[in-house]
Design a protein around this motif. Structure first.
Motif, PDB file in Angstrom:
ATOM      1  N   UNK A   1     -15.522  34.421   9.271  1.00 43.12           N
ATOM      2  CA  UNK A   1     -15.152  33.140   9.811  1.00 43.12           C
ATOM      3  C   UNK A   1     -15.335  32.060   8.747  1.00 43.12           C
ATOM      4  N   UNK A   2     -14.829  30.897   8.963  1.00 43.07           N
ATOM      5  CA  UNK A   2     -14.884  29.828   7.965  1.00 43.07           C
ATOM      6  C   UNK A   2     -16.298  29.290   7.849  1.00 43.07           C
ATOM      7  N   UNK A   3     -16.560  28.618   6.753  1.00 40.34           N
ATOM      8  CA  UNK A   3     -17.889  28.067   6.516  1.00 40.34           C
ATOM      9  C   UNK A   3     -18.255  27.042   7.576  1.00 40.34           C
ATOM     10  N   UNK A   4     -17.269  26.340   8.105  1.00 35.82           N
ATOM     11  CA  UNK A   4     -17.534  25.328   9.117  1.00 35.82           C
ATOM     12  C   UNK A   4     -17.695  25.924  10.499  1.00 35.82           C
ATOM     13  N   UNK A   5     -17.575  27.291  10.605  1.00 37.53           N
ATOM     14  CA  UNK A   5     -17.728  27.939  11.886  1.00 37.53           C
ATOM     15  C   UNK A   5     -16.477  27.937  12.722  1.00 37.53           C
ATOM     16  N   UNK A   6     -15.349  27.494  12.163  1.00 36.25           N
ATOM     17  CA  UNK A   6     -14.109  27.471  12.900  1.00 36.25           C
ATOM     18  C   UNK A   6     -13.400  28.823  12.791  1.00 36.25           C
ATOM     19  N   UNK A   7     -12.545  29.106  13.751  1.00 34.37           N
ATOM     20  CA  UNK A   7     -11.772  30.338  13.699  1.00 34.37           C
ATOM     21  C   UNK A   7     -10.819  30.289  12.521  1.00 34.37           C
ATOM     22  N   UNK A   8     -10.832  31.278  11.656  1.00 35.35           N
ATOM     23  CA  UNK A   8      -9.986  31.235  10.460  1.00 35.35           C
ATOM     24  C   UNK A   8      -8.532  31.540  10.808  1.00 35.35           C
ATOM     25  N   UNK A   9      -7.649  31.039   9.986  1.00 33.12           N
ATOM     26  CA  UNK A   9      -6.236  31.348  10.190  1.00 33.12           C
ATOM     27  C   UNK A   9      -5.904  32.727   9.642  1.00 33.12           C
ATOM     28  N   UNK A  10      -6.506  33.082   8.523  1.00 34.86           N
ATOM     29  CA  UNK A  10      -6.263  34.381   7.903  1.00 34.86           C
ATOM     30  C   UNK A  10      -7.521  35.255   8.046  1.00 34.86           C
ATOM     31  N   UNK A  11      -7.307  36.519   8.416  1.00 34.74           N
ATOM     32  CA  UNK A  11      -8.426  37.452   8.594  1.00 34.74           C
ATOM     33  C   UNK A  11      -8.173  38.698   7.757  1.00 34.74           C
ATOM     34  N   UNK A  12      -9.264  39.301   7.262  1.00 35.68           N
ATOM     35  CA  UNK A  12      -9.197  40.523   6.458  1.00 35.68           C
ATOM     36  C   UNK A  12      -9.149  41.718   7.409  1.00 35.68           C
TER      37      UNK A  12
ATOM     38  N   UNK B   1     -10.556  32.018  22.739  1.00 37.31           N
ATOM     39  CA  UNK B   1     -11.109  32.763  21.609  1.00 37.31           C
ATOM     40  C   UNK B   1     -11.573  31.811  20.518  1.00 37.31           C
ATOM     41  N   UNK B   2     -10.788  30.762  20.266  1.00 39.43           N
ATOM     42  CA  UNK B   2     -11.167  29.805  19.219  1.00 39.43           C
ATOM     43  C   UNK B   2     -12.513  29.160  19.562  1.00 39.43           C
ATOM     44  N   UNK B   3     -12.700  28.847  20.839  1.00 32.61           N
ATOM     45  CA  UNK B   3     -13.966  28.234  21.259  1.00 32.61           C
ATOM     46  C   UNK B   3     -15.127  29.214  21.125  1.00 32.61           C
ATOM     47  N   UNK B   4     -14.914  30.470  21.511  1.00 39.17           N
ATOM     48  CA  UNK B   4     -15.980  31.459  21.414  1.00 39.17           C
ATOM     49  C   UNK B   4     -16.357  31.726  19.965  1.00 39.17           C
ATOM     50  N   UNK B   5     -15.361  31.741  19.076  1.00 36.27           N
ATOM     51  CA  UNK B   5     -15.652  31.942  17.655  1.00 36.27           C
ATOM     52  C   UNK B   5     -16.411  30.744  17.108  1.00 36.27           C
ATOM     53  N   UNK B   6     -16.002  29.550  17.508  1.00 38.55           N
ATOM     54  CA  UNK B   6     -16.682  28.339  17.042  1.00 38.55           C
ATOM     55  C   UNK B   6     -18.131  28.318  17.501  1.00 38.55           C
ATOM     56  N   UNK B   7     -18.373  28.797  18.715  1.00 37.71           N
ATOM     57  CA  UNK B   7     -19.736  28.834  19.261  1.00 37.71           C
ATOM     58  C   UNK B   7     -20.506  30.086  18.800  1.00 37.71           C
ATOM     59  N   UNK B   8     -19.902  30.858  17.934  1.00 39.27           N
ATOM     60  CA  UNK B   8     -20.498  32.075  17.379  1.00 39.27           C
ATOM     61  C   UNK B   8     -20.814  33.110  18.471  1.00 39.27           C
TER      62      UNK B   8
END
Length: 333
Positions: free
Chosen positions: A1-12, A91-98
């Motif tokens: 995930x991004x350093x800011x804790x946001x859901x990334x646009x690109x994933x490995x 999903x974006x919210x759950x990723x942001x909230x870790x």
């Protein structure tokens, strides 16, 4: 995930080349361009769900399976295949909230060799298994052997709860045994596959590195030499068995347990099953013993002394000689 804790646009999604999962399975992504071409040819976005529910039949029976996002594009980078994702708001919210931190790819692959043939999607998981196919996330109990490890242990004759270290130890011993028969070069060539499995199990330091070259005579025996030794040993044992059988049959023959017509049968039985031959002799009666008694005797005929001297004269002989006017003993001349 991004350093800011946001859901990334690109994933490995997948690494390049050969890679191993935590449970020891080995996969091959040596042709990433083919996977990307397949995705583009299908022209269908790849789903990202929660905990790989889309690949669990029992989950699909319980109703709709919501998507966490959709992979819209695949590209190849230096470290593998990456996908551009459009996340759902939830999903974006759950990723942001870790609440979810890891992504596990879902793939199709060939059982023989582990070659990846298609990327099916991915799932948000709590315990990823490092680039695994669906249903292969790491178990909740970190000390419990993985399902794949249990299968390998059972196939090797170990207990299902055998540790990964025990499995690797046995695999290494099998490699060593194989090397003694096929030569060091064959064993070295196969150690590469074992090393990949070891990396997946986190035990790569337990696998020795052998340099290619001539076999070490202290560890490896040439196949021809081994075959010659085994042949010589087998021939020596066959000679000993034949000699032992002949001695036993000759003894039984001399004691009248066997007739001449039974000799070949007795030899064959004694060489193949000595215990059965001995049991036969033990329970048999020597019906042919009289055939092997001497035909002559040292006893003197009637009328002769046992020392071979003058004949013993009876009263009748003496009376006859007197009537005929003969000297006693003349009747024997």
């Amino acid at each position: 995930m991004t350093a800011e804790g946001q859901a990334p646009e690109w994933v490995h999604l997948l690494p390049l080349g050969h890679f191993a999962a935590r449970d020891g399975r080995v996969f091959d992504n040596s042709d990433p361009d083919a996977l990307i071409a397949t995705f583009r040819a299908r022209a269908v976005d790849l789903p990202i769900d929660y905990e790989h529910q889309n690949d669990r039949p029992e989950a699909r029976l319980n109703g709709p399976i919501p998507a966490a996002g959709w992979v819209k594009e695949l590209i190849r980078r230096a470290d593998g295949i990456w996908g551009r994702v459009e996340w759902t708001a939830r999903a974006r919210e759950m990723i942001t909230n870790r609440e979810y931190r890891y992504l596990s790819p879902a793939i199709k692959y060939l059982k023989a060799g582990g070659k990846v043939t298609m990327i099916k999607g991915a799932g948000l998981v709590h315990s990823p298994a490092l680039h695994l196919t669906a249903l292969a996330e790491e178990g909740q109990d970190g000390d419990r052997p993985s399902i794949a490890a249990q299968v390998v242990a059972e196939a090797l004759g170990l207990a299902p709860d055998a540790s990964e270290a025990d499995i690797l130890d046995l695999l290494q011993r099998l490699r060593d045994m194989l090397g003694r028969v096929t030569g060091a070069k064959g064993a070295v060539a196969q150690l590469a596959e074992l090393a990949v499995i070891a990396r997946g199990l986190g035990q790569e330091n337990r696998i020795p590195r052998y340099a290619e070259g001539e076999p070490d005579p202290a560890r490896f025996v040439p196949v021809k030499t081994l075959q010659a030794v085994l042949t010589e040993r087998n021939e020596a044992q066959a000679v000993l068995r034949e000699q032992n059988a002949k001695a036993r049959v000759d003894d039984a023959f001399a004691r009248g347990y066997l007739s001449p017509a039974m000799r070949d049968w007795a030899m064959a039985l004694c060489m193949s099953d000595q215990a059965s031959f001995d049991l036969f002799i033990e329970k048999a009666v020597p019906p042919y013993a009289h055939l092997f008694k001497p035909a002559t005797t040292s006893a003197m005929p009637p009328g002769f002394a046992s020392d071979g001297g003058a004949a013993i004269r009876s009263a009748e002989e003496i009376a006859i000689c007197e009537q005929l006017g003969l000297k006693p003993g003349s009747l024997l001349d």
